[in-house]
Design an enzyme around this catalytic site. Sequence first.
Site, PDB file in Angstrom:
ATOM      1  N   THR A   1      13.249 -63.927  -9.848  1.00 43.32           N
ATOM      2  CA  THR A   1      14.328 -63.386  -9.221  1.00 43.32           C
ATOM      3  C   THR A   1      14.145 -61.815  -8.943  1.00 43.32           C
ATOM      4  OG1 THR A   1      15.171 -62.610 -11.344  1.00 43.32           O
ATOM      5  CG2 THR A   1      15.732 -64.795 -10.611  1.00 43.32           C
TER       6      THR A   1
ATOM      7  N   HIS B   1      10.183 -54.241 -17.533  1.00 46.28           N
ATOM      8  CA  HIS B   1      10.393 -54.847 -19.028  1.00 46.28           C
ATOM      9  C   HIS B   1      11.737 -54.909 -19.099  1.00 46.28           C
ATOM     10  CE1 HIS B   1       9.151 -56.090 -22.829  1.00 46.28           C
ATOM     11  NE2 HIS B   1       9.996 -55.238 -23.454  1.00 46.28           N
TER      12      HIS B   1
HETATM   13  C1  GAR Z   1      12.063 -60.418 -16.036  1.00 42.76           C
HETATM   14  O1  GAR Z   1      13.469 -60.347 -17.080  1.00 42.76           O
HETATM   15  C2  GAR Z   1      11.078 -59.285 -16.500  1.00 42.76           C
HETATM   16  O2  GAR Z   1      11.820 -57.981 -17.098  1.00 42.76           O
HETATM   17  C3  GAR Z   1      10.383 -60.037 -17.589  1.00 42.76           C
HETATM   18  O3  GAR Z   1      10.312 -61.153 -17.034  1.00 42.76           O
HETATM   19  C4  GAR Z   1      11.424 -61.762 -16.318  1.00 42.76           C
HETATM   20  C5  GAR Z   1      11.075 -62.414 -15.235  1.00 42.76           C
HETATM   21  O4  GAR Z   1      12.438 -62.701 -14.594  1.00 42.76           O
HETATM   22  N1  GAR Z   1       8.974 -59.222 -17.851  1.00 42.76           N
HETATM   23  C6  GAR Z   1       8.799 -58.958 -19.080  1.00 42.76           C
HETATM   24  O5  GAR Z   1       9.177 -59.360 -19.951  1.00 42.76           O
HETATM   25  C7  GAR Z   1       7.443 -58.292 -19.061  1.00 42.76           C
HETATM   26  N2  GAR Z   1       7.071 -57.683 -20.256  1.00 42.76           N
HETATM   27  P1  GAR Z   1      12.072 -63.266 -12.944  1.00 42.76           P
HETATM   28  O6  GAR Z   1      10.766 -64.101 -12.739  1.00 42.76           O
HETATM   29  O7  GAR Z   1      13.463 -63.975 -12.799  1.00 42.76           O
HETATM   30  O8  GAR Z   1      11.767 -61.894 -12.220  1.00 42.76           O
END
Ligand code: GAR
Length: 207
Positions: A13, A110
């Site tokens: 996303t 993060h």
């Molecule tokens: C997001 O919430 C990002 O902040 C987190 O993974 C998710 C990915 O969502 N990242 C971490 O926790 C890294 N330490 P997405 O695939 O929908 O963008």
Amino acid sequence: MKKIVVLVSGAGTNLKALIKAIEKNKIKNGEISLVISSNEKASALAIAKEHKIKTLVISRKNFNSKEDYQAELFLKLKEENPNLIVLAGFLQVISKEIVDFFENKIINIHPSLIPSFCGDVYGIKVHEAVLKKGVKLTGATVHFVNEKADDGPIILQKSIKVKETDTPETLQDRVKKKVEWKILPKSVNLFCLDKISIKNNKTFINN
Ligand code: GAR
């Protein structure tokens, strides 16, 4: 025009938010040349393909060791030679070699207000920890990547209120929508316009 490589592992996303911001010219002077996924099943890959962006899967399970995996990732990144690497939900560790080679050219998002709830927690686990502790505010942070997890100079942060009725899932959803999809494209835009400088491990935004 800055060449951007986005590294993903899951839903994608944040990748989508970046693509939209480029299409709407909210990110100026930047284009995504490649999306690398550590997971061949990541929905992020479909999002990239829909937008005709080149994709590459480097799956951890195809490598015997973490070192072999990192070496392949390093090789592919050097081949692509981007100006900026964005970790948008990338759940593999980036080696010191990669960090050194692309110094101050890798940024990460993060889902907490660093330095709280970071380092050893990621994804939904962050929101579980936030609810367990009972903090009243949470949010997300975009920062440069250094050799330690979630430790490099902070570019942007934004907070939201935690509700008493929140579950980890509702909180994750709200943090993504209200914070992540805003501060990640904003940070990338600032980077592409050369508006971020770093001094003593802190960032300064030049307007
Ligand atoms: C997001 O919430 C990002 O902040 C987190 O993974 C998710 C990915 O969502 N990242 C971490 O926790 C890294 N330490 P997405 O695939 O929908 O963008």
